[in-house]
Design an enzyme around this catalytic site. Structure first.
Site, PDB file in Angstrom:
ATOM      1  N   LYS A  71     -61.283 -54.228  -3.989  1.00 17.43           N
ATOM      2  CA  LYS A  71     -60.948 -52.801  -3.996  1.00 17.43           C
ATOM      3  C   LYS A  71     -61.561 -52.038  -5.170  1.00 17.43           C
ATOM      4  CE  LYS A  71     -56.602 -53.144  -1.442  1.00 17.43           C
ATOM      5  NZ  LYS A  71     -55.157 -52.816  -1.441  1.00 17.43           N
ATOM      6  N   ASP A 108     -53.168 -46.857   0.126  1.00 17.54           N
ATOM      7  CA  ASP A 108     -52.034 -47.737  -0.177  1.00 17.54           C
ATOM      8  C   ASP A 108     -50.816 -46.944  -0.649  1.00 17.54           C
ATOM      9  OD1 ASP A 108     -53.202 -50.223   0.451  1.00 17.54           O
ATOM     10  OD2 ASP A 108     -54.137 -50.369  -1.511  1.00 17.54           O
TER      11      ASP A 108
END
Length: 278
Positions: A71, A108
């Protein structure tokens, strides 16, 4: 479904990635909405992400989700970043554009907050976050943006301090002291691996002794669905929220960008994922 339409592809990149439930989720939505599309798991070892993204764009994928451990590297590699991704310092959703550029977003945090709201939780007041890793940073950013007072406890204090400095908000508390702070909190979020299989055991029952009756306990993990923390919270009759909803809600934006439909998070979708977890 229009059979004459060219099939569209997207996927999830990670290492390992075989455990991901994202292909089940996205392919279910493709079938549900009559979309000629497919979502695949793409195992990519560390150090190979940049070449992989170039190849995927060249072969015509619409985009990818990014999971551990890529990420933060994905954040550095994309051409454009959303404000949310910039806040999180990470990218979990990439779109490959026709002009050869890439956009990166981080869903997220918004997925976590949406899951809380779907469970009737008011996103406000004092929140205790355990852990200061990548996903925790995205969630803390979203909670701060929602107006919460966020306290962060991490076994390595320096990492929590770095998170607070990067986000320009939140407060670091000592790891040993967080159980004493719990009575003043409305929400406890676990972003650590404590109690998971292969990790040291942790006595959640002991630290939840002082938990207020109205405390909401959320875990960012979805495998297992009932983590040791959530099991302990249920024994104290506290409201618990597992990580499966976060998975579903964070996935919606990417699916909409790649396949042109904003999918619904419903009980049918959840049950499909629950069955896949065994």
């Amino acid at each position: 479904m229009n059979a004459s339409e060219q099939k569209q592809f997207a996927g999830v990149v990670g290492w390992p990635v075989a455990h991901s439930r994202s292909p089940i989720l996205h392919n279910h939505w493709c079938e549900k909405y009559g979309i000629n599309g497919e979502y695949v798991a793409l195992p990519v070892p560390p150090g190979e992400l940049e070449d992989c993204l170039k190849e995927l764009a060249e072969v015509g994928l619409r985009g990818v989700n990014i999971t551990i451990p890529h990420k933060e590297e994905a954040y550095r590699l994309v051409t454009q970043r959303s404000e949310t991704a910039t806040r999180a310092g990470a990218v979990n959703t990439i779109c490959f554009l026709e002009d050869g550029t890439t956009t990166g977003d981080c869903t997220d945090g918004s997925g976590f907050v949406a899951n809380l709201q779907a469970h009737g939780v008011e996103v406000a007041g004092r929140v205790l976050m355990l852990g200061a890793g990548g996903a925790s940073r995205a969630v803390v950013a979203a909670l701060l943006d929602a107006g919460c007072e966020v306290l962060i406890a991490n076994r390595t204090r320096a990492r929590a301090e770095a998170l607070v400095e990067a986000l320009g908000g939140g407060e670091v508390v000592e790891w040993a002291e967080w159980p004493q702070i719990l009575p003043s909190c409305r929400l406890l979020v676990n972003g650590t691996s404590l109690g998971m299989k292969g990790q040291p055991e942790f006595d959640w029952d002991a630290v939840l002794v002082e938990a207020p009756a109205g405390l909401v306990v959320a875990d960012m993990v979805y495998a297992p669905l009932e983590t040791p923390l959530l099991a302990a919270a249920k024994r104290r009759n506290l409201q618990t929220i597992d990580g499966l909803g976060m998975l579903m809600y964070q996935a919606r934006a990417g699916f909409a960008a790649w396949f042109g439909v904003t999918p619904e998070v419903d009980e049918e979708t959840r049950e499909l994922l629950v069955r896949s977890l065994g």
